[in-house]
Design a protein around this motif. Structure first.
Motif, PDB file in Angstrom:
ATOM      1  N   UNK A  71      15.057  17.036  -1.762  1.00 29.05           N
ATOM      2  CA  UNK A  71      14.753  18.343  -1.186  1.00 29.05           C
ATOM      3  C   UNK A  71      13.434  18.291  -0.424  1.00 29.05           C
ATOM      4  N   UNK A  72      12.466  17.579  -0.955  1.00 29.82           N
ATOM      5  CA  UNK A  72      11.164  17.433  -0.306  1.00 29.82           C
ATOM      6  C   UNK A  72      11.315  16.820   1.087  1.00 29.82           C
ATOM      7  N   UNK A  73      12.092  15.752   1.204  1.00 27.09           N
ATOM      8  CA  UNK A  73      12.310  15.121   2.504  1.00 27.09           C
ATOM      9  C   UNK A  73      13.082  16.040   3.446  1.00 27.09           C
ATOM     10  N   UNK A  74      14.089  16.720   2.924  1.00 24.72           N
ATOM     11  CA  UNK A  74      14.892  17.608   3.768  1.00 24.72           C
ATOM     12  C   UNK A  74      14.039  18.744   4.331  1.00 24.72           C
ATOM     13  N   UNK A  75      13.174  19.314   3.495  1.00 25.10           N
ATOM     14  CA  UNK A  75      12.317  20.402   3.967  1.00 25.10           C
ATOM     15  C   UNK A  75      11.301  19.909   4.993  1.00 25.10           C
ATOM     16  N   UNK A  76      10.766  18.701   4.780  1.00 28.78           N
ATOM     17  CA  UNK A  76       9.819  18.140   5.748  1.00 28.78           C
ATOM     18  C   UNK A  76      10.510  17.845   7.076  1.00 28.78           C
ATOM     19  N   UNK A  77      11.724  17.323   7.009  1.00 32.79           N
ATOM     20  CA  UNK A  77      12.468  17.015   8.237  1.00 32.79           C
ATOM     21  C   UNK A  77      12.812  18.290   9.001  1.00 32.79           C
ATOM     22  N   UNK A  78      13.078  19.372   8.283  1.00 30.89           N
ATOM     23  CA  UNK A  78      13.366  20.650   8.932  1.00 30.89           C
ATOM     24  C   UNK A  78      12.166  21.169   9.712  1.00 30.89           C
ATOM     25  N   UNK A  79      10.980  20.701   9.359  1.00 27.77           N
ATOM     26  CA  UNK A  79       9.763  21.080  10.072  1.00 27.77           C
ATOM     27  C   UNK A  79       9.418  20.104  11.196  1.00 27.77           C
ATOM     28  N   UNK A  80      10.310  19.146  11.417  1.00 27.58           N
ATOM     29  CA  UNK A  80      10.117  18.220  12.518  1.00 27.58           C
ATOM     30  C   UNK A  80       9.493  16.895  12.146  1.00 27.58           C
ATOM     31  N   UNK A  81       9.224  16.687  10.869  1.00 30.58           N
ATOM     32  CA  UNK A  81       8.545  15.456  10.441  1.00 30.58           C
ATOM     33  C   UNK A  81       9.499  14.266  10.426  1.00 30.58           C
ATOM     34  N   UNK A  82       8.940  13.084  10.644  1.00 29.79           N
ATOM     35  CA  UNK A  82       9.662  11.841  10.404  1.00 29.79           C
ATOM     36  C   UNK A  82       9.684  11.621   8.893  1.00 29.79           C
ATOM     37  N   UNK A  83      10.834  11.219   8.369  1.00 36.31           N
ATOM     38  CA  UNK A  83      10.938  11.014   6.924  1.00 36.31           C
ATOM     39  C   UNK A  83      11.488   9.618   6.622  1.00 36.31           C
ATOM     40  N   UNK A  84      11.035   9.070   5.486  1.00 36.41           N
ATOM     41  CA  UNK A  84      11.482   7.745   5.035  1.00 36.41           C
ATOM     42  C   UNK A  84      11.799   7.850   3.551  1.00 36.41           C
ATOM     43  N   UNK A  85      13.024   7.457   3.167  1.00 31.75           N
ATOM     44  CA  UNK A  85      13.396   7.531   1.747  1.00 31.75           C
ATOM     45  C   UNK A  85      12.777   6.378   0.971  1.00 31.75           C
ATOM     46  N   UNK A  86      12.906   6.419  -0.354  1.00 32.62           N
ATOM     47  CA  UNK A  86      12.208   5.471  -1.206  1.00 32.62           C
ATOM     48  C   UNK A  86      12.949   4.188  -1.528  1.00 32.62           C
ATOM     49  N   UNK A  87      14.218   4.060  -1.101  1.00 37.79           N
ATOM     50  CA  UNK A  87      14.973   2.874  -1.477  1.00 37.79           C
ATOM     51  C   UNK A  87      14.364   1.595  -0.906  1.00 37.79           C
ATOM     52  N   UNK A  88      13.880   1.676   0.332  1.00 38.99           N
ATOM     53  CA  UNK A  88      13.328   0.490   0.971  1.00 38.99           C
ATOM     54  C   UNK A  88      12.137  -0.095   0.234  1.00 38.99           C
ATOM     55  N   UNK A  89      11.367   0.746  -0.433  1.00 35.23           N
ATOM     56  CA  UNK A  89      10.240   0.235  -1.211  1.00 35.23           C
ATOM     57  C   UNK A  89      10.747  -0.672  -2.328  1.00 35.23           C
ATOM     58  N   UNK A  90      11.821  -0.266  -3.004  1.00 34.17           N
ATOM     59  CA  UNK A  90      12.427  -1.098  -4.045  1.00 34.17           C
ATOM     60  C   UNK A  90      12.883  -2.425  -3.464  1.00 34.17           C
ATOM     61  N   UNK A  91      13.510  -2.393  -2.291  1.00 40.87           N
ATOM     62  CA  UNK A  91      14.050  -3.608  -1.693  1.00 40.87           C
ATOM     63  C   UNK A  91      12.938  -4.556  -1.256  1.00 40.87           C
ATOM     64  N   UNK A  92      11.938  -4.025  -0.581  1.00 42.34           N
ATOM     65  CA  UNK A  92      10.869  -4.873  -0.049  1.00 42.34           C
ATOM     66  C   UNK A  92       9.976  -5.444  -1.153  1.00 42.34           C
ATOM     67  N   UNK A  93       9.712  -4.657  -2.206  1.00 43.80           N
ATOM     68  CA  UNK A  93       8.844  -5.186  -3.265  1.00 43.80           C
ATOM     69  C   UNK A  93       9.486  -6.354  -3.986  1.00 43.80           C
ATOM     70  N   UNK A  94      10.812  -6.455  -3.903  1.00 42.13           N
ATOM     71  CA  UNK A  94      11.524  -7.526  -4.600  1.00 42.13           C
ATOM     72  C   UNK A  94      11.475  -8.852  -3.850  1.00 42.13           C
ATOM     73  N   UNK A  95      11.269  -8.814  -2.541  1.00 44.38           N
ATOM     74  CA  UNK A  95      11.397 -10.013  -1.716  1.00 44.38           C
ATOM     75  C   UNK A  95      10.398 -11.122  -2.063  1.00 44.38           C
ATOM     76  N   UNK A  96       9.099 -10.823  -2.262  1.00 41.19           N
ATOM     77  CA  UNK A  96       8.163 -11.911  -2.566  1.00 41.19           C
ATOM     78  C   UNK A  96       8.511 -12.679  -3.839  1.00 41.19           C
ATOM     79  N   UNK A  97       8.918 -11.973  -4.881  1.00 39.56           N
ATOM     80  CA  UNK A  97       9.282 -12.641  -6.120  1.00 39.56           C
ATOM     81  C   UNK A  97      10.509 -13.524  -5.933  1.00 39.56           C
ATOM     82  N   UNK A  98      11.517 -13.005  -5.238  1.00 38.41           N
ATOM     83  CA  UNK A  98      12.734 -13.786  -5.003  1.00 38.41           C
ATOM     84  C   UNK A  98      12.406 -15.085  -4.278  1.00 38.41           C
ATOM     85  N   UNK A  99      11.546 -14.989  -3.263  1.00 39.93           N
ATOM     86  CA  UNK A  99      11.186 -16.177  -2.487  1.00 39.93           C
ATOM     87  C   UNK A  99      10.543 -17.237  -3.375  1.00 39.93           C
TER      88      UNK A  99
END
Length: 294
Positions: A247-275
């Motif tokens: 809801x927080x992202x949807x309300x911010x986007x309705x005001x014209x803001x660029x929004x980024x969800x949190x899934x990518x943080x989970x994905x990117x934080x995993x990459x260094x350990x995997x390597x």
């Protein structure tokens, strides 16, 4: 994109001897752990790159953490991720700690070296920055003040990363103010603490806004705060990824803001350990998102 985090003085895992039957093992330790998407994430990479290895969930009660960490290398484990509630305790149990993990006060990635030492790092801040840069490549931390909602472990990683990338002022509010005051005491004068009752005021002029709390997650109360002061050109991101569009992202986007969800943080934080565990630098792309969301 920002530089990859690194484990100071820690090379990638050495290749297995020719003809070796050993299969490198890694996993994620938590209590509980059934909800974790990390096994699906790392499993996708192992299959994609045709690597020998396994990544498994490990439910470990807090009172058994030390015993388990010191026994895993003897069972063939090369490292683990660490999640709630073990991140602080894992840091204390490590033999070598990166500056970043020490500053944040928690570890999310451990490497077990052949000499028996446990090396700890925290890649959450890297994951946060990489996620924002992937989905909003024009974003610049130095463009203006940042406002962070919450002052838990995730917030500390975000604060450290934003300050490192040049945010001129970092505003923070938490329902329990003492935790926000502690972050200011540890991270310095660029951090400005707001009372929770005045949370809407810290959005005025903010170029980056981050919800680091669990509010808005499925089964939790939504994050409700006045957004009147929110700049329409602000970048707004939520560390929550269930649901992806809070809801927080949807309300911010309705005001014209660029929004980024949190899934990518989970994905990117995993990459260094995997390597470091499996010897291949993995790619964070749409196929990985789809695999983790299935």
């Amino acid at each position: 994109m920002t530089d990859e985090p690194h484990f100071t003085g820690i090379p990638a895992q050495p290749p297995l001897p020719a003809g070796s039957s050993a299969v490198p093992l890694a996993g994620v330790i938590g209590w509980p752990i059934g909800h974790s998407r990390s096994p699906r994430l790392h499993g996708h990479w192992l299959k994609r790159y045709g690597l020998r290895g396994h990544y498994v969930p490990l439910a470990v009660a807090p009172e058994h953490l030390g015993q388990v960490l010191h026994s895993l290398p003897r069972a063939g484990f090369v490292g683990v991720n660490v999640t709630i509630p073990h991140k602080e305790a894992a840091l204390a149990l490590a033999d070598v700690v990166t500056d970043r993990a020490a500053l944040i006060g928690a570890a999310n990635t451990l490497i077990f070296r052949p000499d028996g030492r446990i090396h700890a790092d925290n890649t959450d801040g890297y994951g946060f920055i990489a996620n924002v840069q992937q989905h909003a490549p024009e974003w610049q931390a130095a463009a203006g003040p940042a406002a962070v909602i919450g002052a838990g472990g995730a917030a500390r990683a975000v604060v450290a990363a934003l300050l490192e990338h040049g945010v001129p002022e970092l505003r923070i509010a938490n329902r329990t103010r003492i935790r926000a005051d502690q972050i200011r005491a540890e991270f310095g004068a660029r951090v400005v603490v707001y009372d929770w009752a005045q949370i809407g005021n810290m959005l005025e002029g903010a170029a980056t806004v981050v919800n680091s709390t669990s509010m808005g997650m499925e089964g939790m109360q939504p994050l409700r705060m006045p957004l009147d002061a929110l700049r329409p050109d602000a970048l707004v991101t939520d560390l929550v990824y269930t649901p992806l569009d809070t809801l927080f992202l949807a309300e911010a986007r309705a005001r014209g803001c660029r929004t980024v969800d949190g899934l990518g943080m989970l994905l990117h934080q995993a990459a260094p350990g995997f390597e470091r565990w499996f010897g291949v630098k993995p790619e964070v792309d749409a196929a990985l998102r789809m695999a983790v969301l299935e």
